[in-house]
Design a protein around this motif. Structure first.
Motif, PDB file in Angstrom:
ATOM      1  N   PRO A   1       0.839  -1.213   0.000  1.00  0.00           N
ATOM      2  CA  PRO A   1       0.000   0.000   0.000  1.00  0.00           C
ATOM      3  C   PRO A   1       0.868   1.255   0.000  1.00  0.00           C
ATOM      4  CG  PRO A   1      -0.824  -1.589   1.598  1.00  0.00           C
ATOM      5  CD  PRO A   1       0.489  -2.126   1.105  1.00  0.00           C
ATOM      6  N   ALA A   2       0.350   2.309  -0.607  1.00  0.00           N
ATOM      7  CA  ALA A   2       1.114   3.558  -0.739  1.00  0.00           C
ATOM      8  C   ALA A   2       1.538   4.093   0.619  1.00  0.00           C
ATOM      9  CB  ALA A   2       0.287   4.598  -1.487  1.00  0.00           C
ATOM     10  N   GLN A   3       0.686   3.942   1.631  1.00  0.00           N
ATOM     11  CA  GLN A   3       1.012   4.472   2.947  1.00  0.00           C
ATOM     12  C   GLN A   3       2.230   3.766   3.542  1.00  0.00           C
ATOM     13  OE1 GLN A   3      -2.214   4.161   5.716  1.00  0.00           O
ATOM     14  NE2 GLN A   3      -1.284   5.515   7.232  1.00  0.00           N
ATOM     15  N   ILE A   4       2.314   2.445   3.369  1.00  0.00           N
ATOM     16  CA  ILE A   4       3.465   1.697   3.885  1.00  0.00           C
ATOM     17  C   ILE A   4       4.717   2.058   3.110  1.00  0.00           C
ATOM     18  CG2 ILE A   4       4.437  -0.624   4.143  1.00  0.00           C
ATOM     19  CD1 ILE A   4       1.693  -1.664   4.753  1.00  0.00           C
ATOM     20  N   THR A   5       4.598   2.146   1.779  1.00  0.00           N
ATOM     21  CA  THR A   5       5.751   2.514   0.959  1.00  0.00           C
ATOM     22  C   THR A   5       6.307   3.877   1.359  1.00  0.00           C
ATOM     23  OG1 THR A   5       4.916   1.219  -0.909  1.00  0.00           O
ATOM     24  CG2 THR A   5       6.541   2.922  -1.397  1.00  0.00           C
ATOM     25  N   GLN A   6       5.428   4.852   1.520  1.00  0.00           N
ATOM     26  CA  GLN A   6       5.874   6.186   1.901  1.00  0.00           C
ATOM     27  C   GLN A   6       6.507   6.192   3.281  1.00  0.00           C
ATOM     28  OE1 GLN A   6       2.289   8.471   1.494  1.00  0.00           O
ATOM     29  NE2 GLN A   6       2.282   8.359  -0.741  1.00  0.00           N
ATOM     30  N   GLY A   7       5.898   5.434   4.215  1.00  0.00           N
ATOM     31  CA  GLY A   7       6.468   5.377   5.562  1.00  0.00           C
ATOM     32  C   GLY A   7       7.856   4.776   5.564  1.00  0.00           C
ATOM     33  N   LEU A   8       8.065   3.684   4.829  1.00  0.00           N
ATOM     34  CA  LEU A   8       9.384   3.047   4.776  1.00  0.00           C
ATOM     35  C   LEU A   8      10.414   3.959   4.110  1.00  0.00           C
ATOM     36  CD1 LEU A   8       8.363  -0.613   3.846  1.00  0.00           C
ATOM     37  CD2 LEU A   8       9.281   0.188   6.032  1.00  0.00           C
ATOM     38  N   LEU A   9      10.013   4.676   3.080  1.00  0.00           N
ATOM     39  CA  LEU A   9      10.937   5.608   2.422  1.00  0.00           C
ATOM     40  C   LEU A   9      11.361   6.725   3.369  1.00  0.00           C
ATOM     41  CD1 LEU A   9       9.374   5.936  -1.150  1.00  0.00           C
ATOM     42  CD2 LEU A   9      11.509   4.812  -0.531  1.00  0.00           C
ATOM     43  N   ARG A  10      10.425   7.259   4.140  1.00  0.00           N
ATOM     44  CA  ARG A  10      10.765   8.330   5.067  1.00  0.00           C
ATOM     45  C   ARG A  10      11.659   7.823   6.185  1.00  0.00           C
ATOM     46  NH1 ARG A  10      11.917  11.926   5.000  1.00  0.00           N
ATOM     47  NH2 ARG A  10      10.933  13.189   6.606  1.00  0.00           N
ATOM     48  N   ILE A  11      11.416   6.602   6.656  1.00  0.00           N
ATOM     49  CA  ILE A  11      12.268   6.026   7.696  1.00  0.00           C
ATOM     50  C   ILE A  11      13.681   5.823   7.156  1.00  0.00           C
ATOM     51  CG2 ILE A  11      12.652   3.953   9.092  1.00  0.00           C
ATOM     52  CD1 ILE A  11       9.555   3.742   9.252  1.00  0.00           C
TER      53      ILE A  11
ATOM     54  N   THR B   1      10.485  -5.870   6.518  1.00  0.00           N
ATOM     55  CA  THR B   1      11.491  -5.365   7.455  1.00  0.00           C
ATOM     56  C   THR B   1      12.484  -4.488   6.710  1.00  0.00           C
ATOM     57  OG1 THR B   1      11.305  -7.349   8.835  1.00  0.00           O
ATOM     58  CG2 THR B   1      13.263  -5.987   9.142  1.00  0.00           C
ATOM     59  N   LEU B   2      12.693  -3.299   7.225  1.00  0.00           N
ATOM     60  CA  LEU B   2      13.714  -2.378   6.702  1.00  0.00           C
ATOM     61  C   LEU B   2      14.765  -2.199   7.779  1.00  0.00           C
ATOM     62  CD1 LEU B   2      14.747  -0.297   4.589  1.00  0.00           C
ATOM     63  CD2 LEU B   2      13.378   1.417   5.808  1.00  0.00           C
TER      64      LEU B   2
ATOM     65  N   ARG C   1       9.402   6.528  14.978  1.00  0.00           N
ATOM     66  CA  ARG C   1       8.566   5.666  15.820  1.00  0.00           C
ATOM     67  C   ARG C   1       7.081   5.953  15.581  1.00  0.00           C
ATOM     68  NH1 ARG C   1      11.513   2.812  19.336  1.00  0.00           N
ATOM     69  NH2 ARG C   1      13.560   3.606  19.998  1.00  0.00           N
ATOM     70  N   GLU C   2       6.741   7.225  15.428  1.00  0.00           N
ATOM     71  CA  GLU C   2       5.345   7.578  15.167  1.00  0.00           C
ATOM     72  C   GLU C   2       4.863   6.969  13.855  1.00  0.00           C
ATOM     73  OE1 GLU C   2       5.156  11.781  15.260  1.00  0.00           O
ATOM     74  OE2 GLU C   2       5.121  11.931  17.451  1.00  0.00           O
TER      75      GLU C   2
ATOM     76  N   GLN D   1      22.143   1.045  14.334  1.00  0.00           N
ATOM     77  CA  GLN D   1      21.192   0.313  13.501  1.00  0.00           C
ATOM     78  C   GLN D   1      19.761   0.763  13.790  1.00  0.00           C
ATOM     79  OE1 GLN D   1      21.325  -4.063  12.572  1.00  0.00           O
ATOM     80  NE2 GLN D   1      19.525  -4.120  13.897  1.00  0.00           N
ATOM     81  N   VAL D   2      19.007   0.930  12.708  1.00  0.00           N
ATOM     82  CA  VAL D   2      17.570   1.208  12.804  1.00  0.00           C
ATOM     83  C   VAL D   2      16.832   0.090  12.079  1.00  0.00           C
ATOM     84  CG1 VAL D   2      15.705   2.771  12.147  1.00  0.00           C
ATOM     85  CG2 VAL D   2      17.887   3.705  12.918  1.00  0.00           C
ATOM     86  N   GLU D   3      15.863  -0.511  12.747  1.00  0.00           N
ATOM     87  CA  GLU D   3      15.106  -1.613  12.153  1.00  0.00           C
ATOM     88  C   GLU D   3      13.616  -1.357  12.323  1.00  0.00           C
ATOM     89  OE1 GLU D   3      16.162  -6.028  12.347  1.00  0.00           O
ATOM     90  OE2 GLU D   3      14.468  -5.884  13.760  1.00  0.00           O
ATOM     91  N   ALA D   4      12.907  -1.335  11.210  1.00  0.00           N
ATOM     92  CA  ALA D   4      11.450  -1.160  11.211  1.00  0.00           C
ATOM     93  C   ALA D   4      10.789  -2.408  10.656  1.00  0.00           C
ATOM     94  CB  ALA D   4      11.057   0.059  10.374  1.00  0.00           C
ATOM     95  N   VAL D   5       9.818  -2.932  11.366  1.00  0.00           N
ATOM     96  CA  VAL D   5       9.086  -4.126  10.944  1.00  0.00           C
ATOM     97  C   VAL D   5       7.613  -3.734  10.780  1.00  0.00           C
ATOM     98  CG1 VAL D   5       8.458  -6.506  11.490  1.00  0.00           C
ATOM     99  CG2 VAL D   5      10.689  -5.597  12.211  1.00  0.00           C
ATOM    100  N   ILE D   6       7.112  -3.867   9.538  1.00  0.00           N
ATOM    101  CA  ILE D   6       5.747  -3.469   9.220  1.00  0.00           C
ATOM    102  C   ILE D   6       4.961  -4.706   8.784  1.00  0.00           C
ATOM    103  CG2 ILE D   6       4.276  -1.931   7.885  1.00  0.00           C
ATOM    104  CD1 ILE D   6       6.312  -0.470   9.578  1.00  0.00           C
TER     105      ILE D   6
END
Length: 369
Positions: A271-281, A309-310, A337-338, A362-367
């Motif tokens: 989804p576009a919202q997840i893609t945009q969030g991962l790009l900003r992170i 996971t990014l 985090r937000e 290291q920064v790790e985001a799991v969506i």
């Protein structure tokens, strides 16, 4: 349409019901004709606040008058009043009261007709009894249909209000997201630029041109970096942005780290919202790596499995003197985090204590998908 039918009933009755006069039987017929006409006309008034008991009394009087008119008049269509008033009782009154009035009308009309024509015509009163009460069914069906229409209108209005509220909530959510993007891109960067410019102004009085030039160059570098971040923020906000993999590749390469992206698993369209969030992170993590560990190695890993996971890792700075340069307020990490929380995921960030990037971050985001 209903008003035209009422007018037709009154006109036809006035023209056909006889006798009509100013004395005796004719006066009684005229009075009953007027009373029946008035009770029939009342149904067109706005009676939303009318008490049920008053409505029951009004219709009862009208039906009694219609039955009496049927007995007093010698000719004409006096029976029409009884039929239409019974039908309106089915429309206007609760079911039990409507059925009681229908039974009352049938009994009165049958009794009066029986008394008029005598016991030798028993079939006719029975027909009158049956047919006089039947219009109540039409009234009940009409009321049910009207209630269904009103319920559908109320439901459509409620759905419209809900849709408007949802649209407003989406607008507010989008405004919050854009505000967060603008803050992440500009707020701390402009604050750092302002700090270095103020430092340069203060150093001018000391005559130390080398330090003035250093502060100026640092501010210039931050402006360039902020412009680059702004471009990526606008790119992420656009609906026609590149897919996640291509966007991450271009972002990593523009930060000066070629072949630093690794993709594991089959990356499906997100989804576009997840893609945009991962790009900003990713953008924030790369910016922090360049600021706090200049010259250090950077590795970006994107893993597509049950969740996306990014992971962004950077090694220690090559120049120990540059470590921690341009330290911010920590708002970037809070913003990341937000974003992850809004997407229903988790974010972990911290120093690397082992491996080839030991001493880095290291920064790790799991969506979840």
């Amino acid at each position: 349409m209903r008003a035209a039918v009422t007018a037709a009933v009154i006109v036809v009755s006035a023209l056909t019901v006889r006798p009509v006069g100013s004395t005796g039987r004719g006066l009684a017929v005229a009075a009953l004709l007027v009373l029946c006409s008035v009770t029939l006309l009342i149904r067109h008034l706005s009676l939303t606040g009318l008490l049920p008991r008053i409505a029951l009394l009004w219709l009862s009087v009208g039906l009694v008058a219609a039955a009496l008119l049927l007995g007093v008049a010698s000719s004409g269509s006096s029976y029409l009043f009884a039929y239409f008033l019974v039908g309106h009782a089915g429309y206007r009154l609760p079911l039990r009261q409507a059925l009681l009035l229908a039974a009352l009308s049938a009994l009165l009309c049958t009794g009066i007709v029986y008394l008029r024509i005598g016991p030798g015509h028993a079939l006719l009163p029975s027909i009158v009894e049956l047919t006089t009460g039947l219009p109540v069914l039409a009234g009940i069906l009409s009321r049910s249909r009207q209630s269904a229409v009103e319920a559908m209108a109320a439901s459509a209005e409620a759905a419209g209000r809900a849709a408007r509220a949802e649209a407003q909530a989406l607008v507010l959510t989008e405004r919050s997201r854009i505000a967060r993007d603008v803050h992440d891109v500009l707020a701390h960067s402009l604050a750092a630029v302002n700090m270095h410019l103020e430092l340069a102004d203060a150093l001018i009085d000391t005559g130390d041109l080398a330090k003035v030039r250093e502060a100026h160059d640092k501010a210039h570098s931050m402006v360039k970096e902020s412009l680059e971040q702004a471009q990526w923020a606008v790119h992420a906000l656009r609906e026609d942005s590149l897919p996640l993999r291509e966007s991450l590749t271009a972002m990593v390469e523009s930060s000066g780290h070629r072949d630093a992206l690794t993709v594991t698993g089959t990356l499906r369209e997100l989804p576009a919202q997840i893609t945009q969030g991962l790009l900003r992170i990713a953008q924030e993590a790369l910016t922090n790596a360049a600021r706090h560990a200049p010259g250090g190695s950077v590795h970006v890993e994107l893993v597509a499995a049950a969740s996306t996971t990014l992971r962004v890792r950077n090694g220690p700075p090559r120049d120990a003197a540059g470590a921690g340069a341009g330290a911010g307020s920590g708002m970037g990490l809070i913003g990341m985090r937000e974003r992850v929380t809004l997407l229903g995921g988790t974010l972990t960030a911290g120093p690397i204590t082992e491996g080839r990037d030991q001493g880095g971050w290291q920064v790790e985001a799991v969506i979840p998908r």
